[in-house]
Design an enzyme around this catalytic site. Structure first.
Site, PDB file in Angstrom:
ATOM      1  N   CYS A 296      -3.117   1.741   6.691  1.00 26.99           N
ATOM      2  CA  CYS A 296      -3.254   1.128   8.022  1.00 26.99           C
ATOM      3  C   CYS A 296      -3.791   2.118   9.051  1.00 26.99           C
ATOM      4  CB  CYS A 296      -1.919   0.555   8.477  1.00 26.99           C
ATOM      5  SG  CYS A 296      -0.558   1.735   8.436  1.00 26.99           S
TER       6      CYS A 296
ATOM      7  N   GLU B  54     -10.473  -4.912  10.343  1.00 22.45           N
ATOM      8  CA  GLU B  54      -9.953  -3.803   9.536  1.00 22.45           C
ATOM      9  C   GLU B  54     -10.435  -3.950   8.093  1.00 22.45           C
ATOM     10  OE1 GLU B  54      -5.700  -1.615   8.557  1.00 22.45           O
ATOM     11  OE2 GLU B  54      -5.707  -3.731   9.086  1.00 22.45           O
TER      12      GLU B  54
ATOM     13  N   GLU C 283       8.533   3.571  14.137  1.00 19.16           N
ATOM     14  CA  GLU C 283       9.329   3.942  12.967  1.00 19.16           C
ATOM     15  C   GLU C 283       9.231   5.448  12.782  1.00 19.16           C
ATOM     16  OE1 GLU C 283       7.710   1.343   9.881  1.00 19.16           O
ATOM     17  OE2 GLU C 283       9.439   0.037  10.205  1.00 19.16           O
TER      18      GLU C 283
ATOM     19  N   GLY D  24       2.518  -5.232   8.088  1.00 19.36           N
ATOM     20  CA  GLY D  24       1.566  -6.119   7.428  1.00 19.36           C
ATOM     21  C   GLY D  24       0.411  -6.468   8.344  1.00 19.36           C
TER      22      GLY D  24
ATOM     23  N   ASN E  99       0.807  -1.226   0.000  1.00 18.93           N
ATOM     24  CA  ASN E  99       0.000   0.000   0.000  1.00 18.93           C
ATOM     25  C   ASN E  99       0.839   1.275   0.000  1.00 18.93           C
ATOM     26  OD1 ASN E  99       0.743  -0.698   2.668  1.00 18.93           O
ATOM     27  ND2 ASN E  99      -0.917   0.507   3.530  1.00 18.93           N
TER      28      ASN E  99
ATOM     29  N   GLU F   2       4.475  -3.376  12.794  1.00 18.86           N
ATOM     30  CA  GLU F   2       3.408  -2.399  12.532  1.00 18.86           C
ATOM     31  C   GLU F   2       2.309  -3.164  11.816  1.00 18.86           C
ATOM     32  OE1 GLU F   2       0.889  -0.523  10.790  1.00 18.86           O
ATOM     33  OE2 GLU F   2       2.389   0.406   9.473  1.00 18.86           O
TER      34      GLU F   2
END
Length: 493
Positions: A288, A387, A464, A232, A156, A254
């Protein structure tokens, strides 16, 4: 077939050598907007993955010898090349993933910003020195590269998410093995090429593309790989964490979210509707940190929903290569099928589709889906618990602060959350009580190069970006320095 030449020129990168694929040994890449073939991606074998780790292990010595200023210069050159090549990189992203070209270009430039940030951080890994308990002694704290790290990235944000991993890994003096999503392999090749052309030591950067069962077990089982950074899904993240235990690798995870949005009664409705229509449907909702569950105070619910629906209906769905396109297709046909199942279930359970809820009538080929808003969904359905990762948002009323906070925090996800209010009291109470690694107030901007990004609970751990990210790519060494009693103060004596 527009990217066929790009795939042939690149492919896997192992020990400084590109290895391309053919129709005989590659996997076809599909344009999600046209369903036409783009070219063939290479499929790495376990033996090639081991070769990549061998190369990274050997190159880690050269990376360790580079001074921080030398690493800074290399990263600066890579960032410059990314900016110069941003139009080409953006086009590859648009062709492979369906992301609108304007958004893809923004991603390319954000990737350069991230690399620039870590170029500076390479020179700011400060140790410590302080007096020990022994007279004349010193305590020293020193930070050293891990050696070999591995980065697993999704499709993505194929440029930005990789830049967030390559930047700190290389700035810290490590070598890296990269495994991107197959759906965006060409974009990853283009980004990696910028680092190769910047002059990093041969073998310091390795790219392996292919099927997970041929790559992941080999990487995870090799004790020379000291750290994994993964972005992912939650199920795959759990598997990687379990595998990492066997060789005690450091791990950054993440793993996505299901972000709540709380719109208080004093919110600026027009500003919210404008920002929400863009934030919700950016990259067709395949983000995300995308806002997914909207909770709007009952006193402004009808007016707010009307404004948001009007804005969402005005978004342009179409060719991702056109500058004025707001939504391109979903990246995979499976993703669209999953969205359709979620929407069908919501409707069957009594929810109202206020806009969208179908494939565009004018589209023939391509995995397009209209921007969709669903009001009053039942709390137990999939859209409210899983999600969605697509162009769908849910709209619900709330009455009290306690009620909405309980609902917002109900799920195991804790990546991002958003608040809209003009009250400092509401801002402080809501942001303090929300469980999320990132909270936006009157904005849907969830990350920048200089800020930490990540979540907790099922959304993972570690951060991150920001000033602390580089520490996850370093080992801490403590040195207790005591002079021998008979050691002369003058070393030449």
């Amino acid at each position: 077939m527009e990217l066929e030449g790009h795939y042939r020129e690149h492919g896997l990168l192992i020990a400084g050598r590109w290895q391309s694929a053919t129709a005989d040994n590659g996997q076809v890449s599909i344009n999600p907007a046209t369903e036409e073939r783009l070219g063939y991606m290479p499929l790495a074998t376990p033996a090639q993955v081991t070769e990549a780790i061998d190369a990274a292990s050997a190159a880690s010595a050269a990376m360790r010898k580079l001074t921080p200023w030398e690493r800074t210069a290399l990263l600066r050159r890579a960032a410059t090349l990314i900016r110069e090549r941003a139009p080409q990189l953006a086009r590859i992203v648009a062709l492979e993933t369906g992301k609108p070209i304007a958004q893809a270009n923004g991603e390319a430039n954000a990737s350069a910003e991230s690399i620039d940030w870590f170029a500076d951080e390479a020179r700011r890994v400060f140790g410590m020195s302080y007096e020990s308990r022994v007279k004349g002694g010193r305590y020293l704290v020193h930070y050293e590269p891990l050696g070999v790290v591995a980065a697993f990235t999704p499709w993505n944000f194929p440029l930005l998410l990789l830049a967030r991993k390559m930047g700190p890994a290389l700035a810290a003096g490590n070598a890296i093995v990269i495994r991107p999503s197959n759906e965006a392999a060409g974009a990853t090749m283009g980004l990696v090429r910028c680092f190769v052309d910047a002059g990093f030591p041969e073998g310091a950067i390795n790219l392996v593309i292919g099927k997970a069962d041929a790559i992941t077990p080999t990487v995870m089982a090799d004790p020379r790989v000291a750290k994994i950074s993964f972005t992912g899904s939650v199920p795959i993240g759990r598997q990687i964490v379990e595998m990492s235990a066997k060789t005690l690798k450091k791990v950054t995870m993440e793993l996505g979210g299901h972000a709540p949005v709380i719109v208080h009664r004093d919110a600026d409705i027009d500003a919210f509707a404008h920002l929400a229509s863009l934030g919700k449907f950016r990259n067709a909702g395949q983000v995300c940190a995308s806002p997914t569950r909207f909770y709007i105070h009952e006193s402004i619910f009808d007016k707010t929903v009307k404004a948001l629906v009007e804005r969402s209906k005005a978004l342009r769905v179409g060719d991702p290569l056109q500058q004025n396109t707001d939504l391109g297709p979903l990246t995979t046909s499976k993703r669209r099928e999953a969205i359709e199942r979620l929407v069908d279930e919501a409707v069957s359970e009594g929810a109202s589709v206020l806009c969208g809820g179908r494939r565009p009538s004018q589209s023939g080929r391509g995995w397009f889906y209209e921007p969709t808003l669903i009001a009053n969904p039942a709390p137990h359905i999939g859209l409210m618990n899983d999600e969605p990762f697509g162009p769908v948002g849910t709209l619900n009323r709330f009455t009290t602060m306690d009620e909405v906070i309980t609902e917002a925090n109900r799920l195991p996800f804790a990546l991002a959350a958003y608040v809209f209010t003009r009250s400092m009291r509401n801002t402080l109470e809501t942001t303090e009580r929300l469980q999320a690694g990132v909270v936006g107030v009157n904005t849907f901007v969830a990350s920048t190069a200089e800020t930490p990004f990540g979540g907790s609970k099922d959304s993972g751990f570690g951060r991150e970006g920001g000033p602390n990210a580089i520490r996850d790519y370093l080992d801490t060494k403590f040195i207790n320095l005591e002079l021998a009693d008979d050691e002369p103060l003058d070393a030449t004596a």
